[in-house]
Design a protein around this motif. Structure first.
Motif, mmCIF file in Angstrom:
data_model
loop_
_atom_site.group_PDB
_atom_site.id
_atom_site.type_symbol
_atom_site.label_atom_id
_atom_site.label_comp_id
_atom_site.label_asym_id
_atom_site.label_seq_id
_atom_site.Cartn_x
_atom_site.Cartn_y
_atom_site.Cartn_z
ATOM 1 N N CYS A 259 0.863 -1.187 0.000
ATOM 2 C CA CYS A 259 0.000 0.000 0.000
ATOM 3 C C CYS A 259 0.900 1.238 0.000
ATOM 4 N N THR A 260 1.292 1.697 -1.185
ATOM 5 C CA THR A 260 2.206 2.830 -1.265
ATOM 6 C C THR A 260 1.485 4.086 -1.735
ATOM 7 N N GLU A 261 1.759 5.168 -1.033
ATOM 8 C CA GLU A 261 1.239 6.488 -1.395
ATOM 9 C C GLU A 261 -0.289 6.495 -1.532
ATOM 10 N N VAL A 262 -0.957 5.909 -0.549
ATOM 11 C CA VAL A 262 -2.420 5.845 -0.528
ATOM 12 C C VAL A 262 -2.978 6.498 0.732
ATOM 13 N N ILE A 263 -2.470 6.104 1.874
ATOM 14 C CA ILE A 263 -3.036 6.511 3.169
ATOM 15 C C ILE A 263 -3.063 8.026 3.325
ATOM 16 N N GLU A 264 -2.081 8.712 2.769
ATOM 17 C CA GLU A 264 -2.019 10.174 2.920
ATOM 18 C C GLU A 264 -3.156 10.905 2.219
ATOM 19 N N GLY B 297 0.360 -11.699 8.814
ATOM 20 C CA GLY B 297 0.520 -11.169 7.465
ATOM 21 C C GLY B 297 1.303 -9.867 7.499
ATOM 22 N N ILE B 298 1.851 -9.488 6.366
ATOM 23 C CA ILE B 298 2.730 -8.326 6.271
ATOM 24 C C ILE B 298 2.079 -7.222 5.435
ATOM 25 N N LEU B 299 2.134 -6.008 5.967
ATOM 26 C CA LEU B 299 1.677 -4.809 5.267
ATOM 27 C C LEU B 299 2.906 -3.937 4.998
ATOM 28 N N ILE B 300 3.172 -3.682 3.727
ATOM 29 C CA ILE B 300 4.320 -2.879 3.305
ATOM 30 C C ILE B 300 3.774 -1.630 2.630
ATOM 31 N N GLY B 301 4.322 -0.476 2.996
ATOM 32 C CA GLY B 301 3.831 0.733 2.360
ATOM 33 C C GLY B 301 4.717 1.929 2.576
ATOM 34 N N HIS C 179 -4.112 15.647 0.996
ATOM 35 C CA HIS C 179 -2.772 15.052 1.024
ATOM 36 C C HIS C 179 -2.122 15.413 2.352
ATOM 37 N N LYS C 180 -1.696 14.416 3.109
ATOM 38 C CA LYS C 180 -1.093 14.633 4.425
ATOM 39 C C LYS C 180 0.342 14.135 4.431
ATOM 40 N N ASN C 181 1.211 14.914 5.040
ATOM 41 C CA ASN C 181 2.583 14.495 5.299
ATOM 42 C C ASN C 181 2.642 13.996 6.736
ATOM 43 N N TYR C 182 3.119 12.772 6.928
ATOM 44 C CA TYR C 182 3.109 12.139 8.246
ATOM 45 C C TYR C 182 4.421 12.313 8.999
ATOM 46 N N LEU D 220 15.680 10.273 0.300
ATOM 47 C CA LEU D 220 16.147 11.589 0.732
ATOM 48 C C LEU D 220 15.260 12.202 1.809
ATOM 49 N N GLY D 221 14.663 11.372 2.622
ATOM 50 C CA GLY D 221 13.804 11.851 3.707
ATOM 51 C C GLY D 221 12.434 12.316 3.272
ATOM 52 N N MET D 222 12.024 11.991 2.045
ATOM 53 C CA MET D 222 10.731 12.435 1.526
ATOM 54 C C MET D 222 9.564 11.571 1.995
ATOM 55 N N SER D 223 9.836 10.318 2.321
ATOM 56 C CA SER D 223 8.763 9.383 2.660
ATOM 57 C C SER D 223 9.175 8.494 3.821
ATOM 58 N N TYR D 224 8.169 7.922 4.456
ATOM 59 C CA TYR D 224 8.389 6.853 5.428
ATOM 60 C C TYR D 224 8.037 5.528 4.775
ATOM 61 N N LEU D 225 8.900 4.564 4.959
ATOM 62 C CA LEU D 225 8.630 3.176 4.592
ATOM 63 C C LEU D 225 8.160 2.478 5.860
ATOM 64 N N PHE D 226 7.071 1.733 5.750
ATOM 65 C CA PHE D 226 6.644 0.929 6.892
ATOM 66 C C PHE D 226 6.487 -0.526 6.474
#
Length: 105
Positions: free
Chosen positions: A15-20, A40-44, A69-72, A94-100
């Protein structure tokens, strides 16, 4: 918020670039958890505050009138993912996103 799948259908979800883009991400995260099997694993990814995102308006490809659009921040994500075991939560690109990477309990 209402995925058309039975409970515990998937062992992995990406689930990439959706929750925001969700004004209230809680129901979305709850739904992702619902369709994951136990362990199970959730990657985003989600964006975070960064100078690069701020300068995005200079790009000719920057969408005009972009919907919600939210920045977390890390603490917000930890709270949002409280019902998961957090395997990884770190800044990338470059610090633009969080990987979870999360595990369903």
């Amino acid at each position: 918020e209402n995925l058309p799948f039975k409970d515990k259908t998937f062992s992995t979800i990406i689930c990439t670039e959706v929750i925001e883009h969700q004004p209230d991400p809680g129901p979305t995260v709850k739904e992702l958890k619902r369709v994951l099997v136990k362990n199970g694993i959730l990657i985003g990814t989600v964006p975070t505050t960064s100078l690069i995102w701020f300068l995005r308006f200079l790009s000719s490809t920057c969408p005009q009138g972009e919907p919600f659009h939210k920045n977390y921040q890390k603490a917000e994500l930890a709270k949002l993912f409280k019902d998961f075991k957090v395997l990884k939560l770190k800044k990338i690109i470059l610090g633009m996103s969080y990987l979870f990477i999360l595990e369903r309990l």
